[in-house]
Design an enzyme around this catalytic site. Structure first.
Site, PDB file in Angstrom:
ATOM      1  N   ASP A 175      44.843  45.637  37.860  1.00 39.94           N
ATOM      2  CA  ASP A 175      45.860  45.299  36.900  1.00 39.94           C
ATOM      3  C   ASP A 175      46.876  44.286  37.103  1.00 39.94           C
ATOM      4  O   ASP A 175      46.967  43.937  38.089  1.00 39.94           O
ATOM      5  CB  ASP A 175      46.295  46.847  36.529  1.00 39.94           C
ATOM      6  N   GLU A 208      42.342  41.760  34.970  1.00 30.76           N
ATOM      7  CA  GLU A 208      43.220  41.577  33.541  1.00 30.76           C
ATOM      8  C   GLU A 208      44.103  40.332  33.391  1.00 30.76           C
ATOM      9  O   GLU A 208      45.151  40.289  32.767  1.00 30.76           O
ATOM     10  CB  GLU A 208      43.961  43.187  33.446  1.00 30.76           C
ATOM     11  N   TRP A 209      43.710  39.414  34.364  1.00 36.00           N
ATOM     12  CA  TRP A 209      44.423  38.287  34.734  1.00 36.00           C
ATOM     13  C   TRP A 209      44.733  37.546  33.420  1.00 36.00           C
ATOM     14  O   TRP A 209      45.983  37.454  32.922  1.00 36.00           O
ATOM     15  CB  TRP A 209      43.649  37.363  35.506  1.00 36.00           C
ATOM     16  N   PRO A 210      43.884  37.346  32.393  1.00 37.93           N
ATOM     17  CA  PRO A 210      44.025  36.787  31.084  1.00 37.93           C
ATOM     18  C   PRO A 210      45.017  37.240  30.136  1.00 37.93           C
ATOM     19  O   PRO A 210      45.841  36.917  29.612  1.00 37.93           O
ATOM     20  CB  PRO A 210      42.873  36.240  30.544  1.00 37.93           C
ATOM     21  N   LEU A 211      44.874  38.650  30.227  1.00 35.03           N
ATOM     22  CA  LEU A 211      45.723  39.467  29.250  1.00 35.03           C
ATOM     23  C   LEU A 211      47.182  39.139  29.707  1.00 35.03           C
ATOM     24  O   LEU A 211      48.064  39.187  28.528  1.00 35.03           O
ATOM     25  CB  LEU A 211      45.415  41.115  29.697  1.00 35.03           C
ATOM     26  N   TYR A 212      47.506  39.264  30.927  1.00 30.59           N
ATOM     27  CA  TYR A 212      49.071  38.740  31.224  1.00 30.59           C
ATOM     28  C   TYR A 212      49.291  37.770  31.355  1.00 30.59           C
ATOM     29  O   TYR A 212      50.426  37.217  31.392  1.00 30.59           O
ATOM     30  CB  TYR A 212      49.207  39.757  32.808  1.00 30.59           C
ATOM     31  N   ASP A 236      45.442  47.132  25.530  1.00 27.92           N
ATOM     32  CA  ASP A 236      44.739  48.388  25.574  1.00 27.92           C
ATOM     33  C   ASP A 236      44.027  48.887  24.387  1.00 27.92           C
ATOM     34  O   ASP A 236      44.748  48.892  23.388  1.00 27.92           O
ATOM     35  CB  ASP A 236      45.431  49.353  26.183  1.00 27.92           C
TER      36      ASP A 236
END
Ligand code: GLA
Length: 361
Positions: A175, A208-212, A236
């Site tokens: 995460d 979850e790299w691109p999400l952040y 999510d």
């Protein structure tokens, strides 16, 4: 394949708007710079079970012993996955999400499982899961803390990767909470990928790299694909139709960017399947299954396999729909058209392109 899709589709036909997806050819490594993480894993989308959406961060084992995050939950789910047909249709990874850790590292700086809730430790749990012919996933965070506030891996990437390998872990969901800069985020995701590789153990790397990154700037998906086996792009998922729709809207709005990069070894992850829970109607559950299959998404269920309706079980175990998801060519479908009204449930197939009208209320 056609017959399998026709049944669910005909049920949702009259419901309203039309989404049309078509499969696109994507040859792995066929595009310059599109090669995936070279660990030989996730050649088709990962299938399994992940605790988060259904069980969240319930650590209250005193009052809720059957639904708290404890080894008992994972032992029971593993038993059912092996004996109730789940493993037979491809669900293989049983994955622990956040809240498994003790609040402190041990004297050697290693992460440790909460001793009350996981008295046997993760290694013993992994042994049990392996004895059932399944694989074990675990969760950690690139920053200083996990999203729920447990110890983060920042500064400990090598130790944590080695600890997971020593325990016999087969998948890491990594995460991106509590990271103090975008540079640390990117470097951390890369370093953990390399650290996992150095352990010599086959560990699927779920990022979850691109999400952040999205709130700050557009992610470099070519680079992400070089380090991760799958990656979350969007918020999510929750057990509601609105949440599924938000995910689909985001996915189709950004499909020009994200679809071409998906393929064997690296997948866009629209988050868990919530089929078998409380928030979706029957048609909505069918729609999630169909669309996740078409999107070549990891099929990670988050539900209670100990108490699941026969209908939800049959849908999740539908071999023909799973075959679409697990197609070895690894093409991710995309939306061709969106509109109001009715679309005939016809399927047009040519040698390398299938158009499948999908209907969303
Ligand atoms: C983030 C992730 C979720 C889940 C939680 C755990 O919100 O996106 O999938 O892992 O953290 O705290």
């Amino acid at each position: 394949m056609m017959t399998a899709m026709m049944k669910p589709l005909s049920r949702v036909l009259w419901l309203g708007c039309v989404l049309v997806f078509c499969f696109q050819v994507l040859v792995p490594c066929g595009l310059p710079g599109a090669c995936g993480l070279d660990n030989g894993l996730a050649m088709t989308p990962t299938m399994g079970w992940l605790h988060w959406e259904r069980f969240m961060c319930n650590v209250n084992c005193q009052e809720e012993p059957d639904s708290c995050i404890s080894e008992k939950l994972f032992l029971q789910i593993a038993e059912i996955m092996a004996s109730d047909g789940w493993k037979d249709v491809g669900y293989e990874y049983i994955c622990i999400d956040d809240c498994w850790m003790a609040p402190e590292r041990d004297s050697k700086g290693r992460l440790q499982a909460d001793p009350k809730r996981f008295p046997g430790g993760i290694r013993r749990l992994a042994n049990y899961v392996h004895s059932k012919g399944l694989k074990l996933g675990i969760y950690a965070d690139v920053g200083n803390k996990t999203c729920a506030g447990f110890p983060g891996s920042f500064g400990y990437y090598d130790i944590d990767a080695q600890t997971f390998a020593d325990w016999g872990v087969d998948l890491l969901k990594f995460d991106g909470c509590y990271c103090d800069s975008i540079q640390h985020l990117a470097e951390g995701y890369k370093q953990m990928s390399l650290a996992l590789n150095r352990t010599g153990r086959s560990i699927v790397y779920s990022c979850e790299w691109p999400l952040y990154m999205w709130p700050i700037f557009k992610p470099n998906y070519t680079e992400i694909r070089e380090y991760c086996n799958h990656w979350r792009n969007f918020a999510d998922i929750y057990d509601s139709w609105q949440s599924i729709r938000n995910t689909l809207d985001w996915t189709s709005s950004n499909q020009k960017i994200i679809v071409p990069v998906a393929g064997p070894g690296g997948w866009n992850d629209p988050d868990m399947l919530v089929i078998g829970n409380f928030g979706l109607s029957r048609d909505q559950q069918i729609t999630q299954m169909a669309l996740w299959a078409i999107m070549a998404a990891p099929l990670l269920m988050s539900n209670d396999l100990r108490h699941i309706s026969p209908e939800a079980k049959a849908l999740l175990q539908d071999k023909d729909v799973i075959a679409i998801n697990q197609d070895r060519l690894g093409r991710q479908g995309y939306r061709l058209r969106k509109g109001e009204g009715i679309c005939l449930p016809s399927i047009h197939a040519s040698s390398n392109q299938h158009m499948i009208p999908l209907l969303v209320p």
